[in-house]
Scaffold this active site. Structure first.
Site, PDB file in Angstrom:
ATOM      1  N   ASP A  36       1.178  -1.199  -0.040  1.00 32.81           N
ATOM      2  CA  ASP A  36       0.224  -0.247  -0.156  1.00 32.81           C
ATOM      3  C   ASP A  36       0.790   1.246  -0.013  1.00 32.81           C
ATOM      4  O   ASP A  36       2.032   1.347   0.174  1.00 32.81           O
ATOM      5  CB  ASP A  36      -1.365   0.194   0.992  1.00 32.81           C
ATOM      6  CG  ASP A  36      -2.710   0.789   1.279  1.00 32.81           C
ATOM      7  OD1 ASP A  36      -2.139   2.211   0.593  1.00 32.81           O
ATOM      8  OD2 ASP A  36      -3.612   0.119   1.030  1.00 32.81           O
ATOM      9  N   TYR A 142     -16.190   7.456 -12.343  1.00 33.65           N
ATOM     10  CA  TYR A 142     -15.481   6.114 -10.546  1.00 33.65           C
ATOM     11  C   TYR A 142     -16.202   5.334 -11.512  1.00 33.65           C
ATOM     12  O   TYR A 142     -14.922   4.423 -12.197  1.00 33.65           O
ATOM     13  CB  TYR A 142     -15.597   6.308  -8.722  1.00 33.65           C
ATOM     14  CG  TYR A 142     -15.710   4.920  -8.529  1.00 33.65           C
ATOM     15  CD1 TYR A 142     -15.040   4.366  -8.278  1.00 33.65           C
ATOM     16  CD2 TYR A 142     -16.570   4.110  -8.529  1.00 33.65           C
ATOM     17  CE1 TYR A 142     -14.206   3.921  -7.910  1.00 33.65           C
ATOM     18  CE2 TYR A 142     -17.015   3.327  -7.708  1.00 33.65           C
ATOM     19  CZ  TYR A 142     -15.570   2.316  -7.282  1.00 33.65           C
ATOM     20  OH  TYR A 142     -15.592   0.882  -6.838  1.00 33.65           O
TER      21      TYR A 142
HETATM   22  P1  NAD Z   1     -10.294   1.364   0.094  1.00 25.44           P
HETATM   23  O1  NAD Z   1     -10.158   3.061  -0.480  1.00 25.44           O
HETATM   24  O2  NAD Z   1     -10.681   0.933   1.367  1.00 25.44           O
HETATM   25  O3  NAD Z   1      -9.034   1.161  -0.223  1.00 25.44           O
HETATM   26  C1  NAD Z   1      -7.631   1.137  -1.453  1.00 25.44           C
HETATM   27  C2  NAD Z   1      -6.514   1.169  -0.871  1.00 25.44           C
HETATM   28  O4  NAD Z   1      -5.420   1.130  -1.940  1.00 25.44           O
HETATM   29  C3  NAD Z   1      -6.125   2.037  -0.023  1.00 25.44           C
HETATM   30  O5  NAD Z   1      -5.590   1.717   1.346  1.00 25.44           O
HETATM   31  C4  NAD Z   1      -5.337   3.615  -0.361  1.00 25.44           C
HETATM   32  O6  NAD Z   1      -4.426   3.598   0.445  1.00 25.44           O
HETATM   33  C5  NAD Z   1      -5.048   2.258  -1.734  1.00 25.44           C
HETATM   34  N1  NAD Z   1      -4.149   3.630  -2.471  1.00 25.44           N
HETATM   35  C6  NAD Z   1      -4.325   4.575  -3.241  1.00 25.44           C
HETATM   36  N2  NAD Z   1      -3.932   4.901  -4.118  1.00 25.44           N
HETATM   37  C7  NAD Z   1      -2.456   3.541  -4.038  1.00 25.44           C
HETATM   38  C8  NAD Z   1      -1.930   3.689  -4.674  1.00 25.44           C
HETATM   39  N3  NAD Z   1      -1.470   5.163  -6.046  1.00 25.44           N
HETATM   40  N4  NAD Z   1      -1.116   2.892  -4.722  1.00 25.44           N
HETATM   41  C9  NAD Z   1      -0.886   1.816  -4.049  1.00 25.44           C
HETATM   42  N5  NAD Z   1      -2.338   2.172  -2.852  1.00 25.44           N
HETATM   43  C10 NAD Z   1      -3.130   2.651  -3.298  1.00 25.44           C
HETATM   44  O7  NAD Z   1     -11.147   1.579  -1.422  1.00 25.44           O
HETATM   45  P2  NAD Z   1     -11.770  -0.356  -0.973  1.00 25.44           P
HETATM   46  O8  NAD Z   1     -12.824  -0.830   0.008  1.00 25.44           O
HETATM   47  O9  NAD Z   1     -10.807  -0.925  -0.228  1.00 25.44           O
HETATM   48  O10 NAD Z   1     -12.096  -0.678  -2.408  1.00 25.44           O
HETATM   49  C11 NAD Z   1     -10.910  -1.486  -2.649  1.00 25.44           C
HETATM   50  C12 NAD Z   1     -11.360  -2.036  -4.549  1.00 25.44           C
HETATM   51  O11 NAD Z   1     -13.392  -2.380  -5.127  1.00 25.44           O
HETATM   52  C13 NAD Z   1     -11.517  -0.037  -4.979  1.00 25.44           C
HETATM   53  O12 NAD Z   1     -11.057  -0.932  -7.172  1.00 25.44           O
HETATM   54  C14 NAD Z   1     -12.842  -0.305  -5.517  1.00 25.44           C
HETATM   55  O13 NAD Z   1     -13.336   0.017  -6.577  1.00 25.44           O
HETATM   56  C15 NAD Z   1     -13.740  -1.633  -5.685  1.00 25.44           C
HETATM   57  N6  NAD Z   1     -15.627  -1.597  -5.085  1.00 25.44           N
HETATM   58  C16 NAD Z   1     -14.919  -1.307  -3.290  1.00 25.44           C
HETATM   59  C17 NAD Z   1     -16.234  -1.371  -3.076  1.00 25.44           C
HETATM   60  C18 NAD Z   1     -16.481  -1.013  -1.279  1.00 25.44           C
HETATM   61  O14 NAD Z   1     -17.948  -0.782  -1.246  1.00 25.44           O
HETATM   62  N7  NAD Z   1     -15.831  -1.716  -0.772  1.00 25.44           N
HETATM   63  C19 NAD Z   1     -17.087  -1.840  -3.764  1.00 25.44           C
HETATM   64  C20 NAD Z   1     -17.444  -1.832  -5.195  1.00 25.44           C
HETATM   65  C21 NAD Z   1     -16.294  -1.807  -6.473  1.00 25.44           C
HETATM   66  C1  AKB Z   2     -18.885   3.730  -3.584  1.00 24.45           C
HETATM   67  O1  AKB Z   2     -19.741   3.658  -2.935  1.00 24.45           O
HETATM   68  O2  AKB Z   2     -17.704   4.331  -4.309  1.00 24.45           O
HETATM   69  C2  AKB Z   2     -18.163   1.754  -3.875  1.00 24.45           C
HETATM   70  C3  AKB Z   2     -18.872   1.309  -4.596  1.00 24.45           C
HETATM   71  C4  AKB Z   2     -20.600   0.727  -4.901  1.00 24.45           C
HETATM   72  O3  AKB Z   2     -18.010   0.694  -5.877  1.00 24.45           O
HETATM   73  N1  AKB Z   2     -18.856   1.255  -2.311  1.00 24.45           N
END
Ligand code: NAD
Ligand code: AKB
Length: 316
Positions: A36, A142
């Protein structure tokens, strides 16, 4: 001995913390490299690398150093933060994906997981029981980046046989970590506030239904799609996952069964517009048919699990 050496990019985030723990259970911590932008205390037993996913050379060096075979690329800017920083969201979400796809194209790694989102859909998409194949005109940066990412994943698969797999996650709800910058984040914050203060001010309106999923189901889906035989993965863009559809009003009613005095108020902000552009419920029949997906959590089970774990294990 595990032959898989895994790198998780964005391991410190909401999904990364739980996925790193689960994959470490399966393959042994020494075979799962967490990375990270900054180290956290979350991975005392895993090798950790500080990595900016935009730095392709640093990524390549880490892959070589650890003999990485599989990359789970989770780093991204999510919907709400992405609207505040549109150009950087586009850069991060796209260029980091190319860095990972190119590693597989050049045969340095053999398998990639990259998550998409329900954000790939938009206001012209049919909102109920949204099918896998339908109108997709996302209105957030996004969502645009995730839709473009899906097309690039499929293109790399078709052109270069890159084994990349992907899920369109709904909003994810877990008790082990906090969400970061999404539109669905209210559905995690509400539990913390219900336990801490007995009340919550919601940034979405009461009847805004959205697809959501318990984190345990999301992690299991991720592991199942990554372990499915390649010939079963018919979709190389990204698979719909349905989860559970509910509104702030519905989840409040369920929380009140456990905390009768809990109260909610509504103050919608800019995230309301994003939520209004997303499906209310999803059809995931392709995931069920192709690799046997089935969710375990319904709303009552999710609410009970969140409240019990936040109280007993996190001490909220
Ligand atoms: P998050 O924001 O909690 O975690 C993302 C992590 O990436 C963070 O720890 C951040 O420090 C790290 N990061 C940011 N920029 C970076 C970089 N340049 N290099 C390395 N690390 C970096 O996100 P999440 O909720 O864990 O989501 C992870 C993935 O799942 C994303 O691609 C997101 O689009 C996808 N997603 C999440 C959800 C959700 O509800 N959480 C839903 C749909 C899709
Ligand atoms: C967001 O709300 O951006 C995420 C997703 C559904 O991708 N939790």
């Amino acid at each position: 001995m595990s032959t898989e050496k895994i790198l998780i990019i964005g391991a410190g985030g909401q999904i990364g913390i739980e996925l790193t723990a689960k994959l470490s259970e399966m393959y042994g911590s020494s075979n799962v490299v967490a990375s990270d932008l900054k180290n956290t205390k979350a991975f005392p037993n895993n090798p950790f690398e500080t990595l900016d996913a935009l730095d392709g050379k640093a990524l390549f060096d880490i892959v070589r150093k650890h003999g990485i075979t599989h990359v789970y690329h989770l780093a991204a800017m999510l919907s709400a933060t992405g609207e505040q920083h549109p150009m950087f969201a586009w850069k991060l979400n796209m260029e980091s994906l190319f860095n990972v796809l190119d590693l597989a194209k050049e045969k340095h790694i053999s398998k990639i997981y990259w998550p998409s989102s329900i954000a790939v859909f938009g206001p012209t998409t049919p909102m109920q029981n949204t099918p896998q194949y339908t109108v997709m005109e996302p209105s957030t940066i996004y969502g645009i980046s995730k839709q473009a990412g899906e097309r690039w994943c499929e293109w790399y698969f078709k052109k270069f046989n890159v084994d990349v797999r992907s899920l369109r996650y709904p909003g994810l709800i877990g008790w082990k970590s906090a969400p970061g910058g999404g539109t669905t984040d209210y559905a995690v914050h509400i539990f913390h506030e219900a336990l801490k203060s007995g009340k919550y001010e919601c940034f979405l309106s009461e009847n805004t239904a959205l697809p959501m999923m318990h984190m345990e189901d999301a992690i299991r889906a991720t592991i199942e799609i990554m372990h499915a035989p390649a010939e079963n993965i018919k979709i190389r863009g990204s698979y719909n996952l349905a989860g559970i559809s509910f509104s702030p009003k519905d989840i409040t009613a369920e929380i009140k069964k456990h905390i009768p005095d809990f109260s909610i108020s509504y103050k919608p902000d800019f995230r309301q517009g994003i939520a209004d552009s997303w499906p209310k419920s999803i059809n995931d029949s392709e995931a069920k048919k192709d690799w046997g997906w089935h969710e375990h959590y319904d709303l009552p089970k999710l609410v009970e699990n969140m409240l019990v774990n936040l109280k007993e294990k996190v001490g909220v």
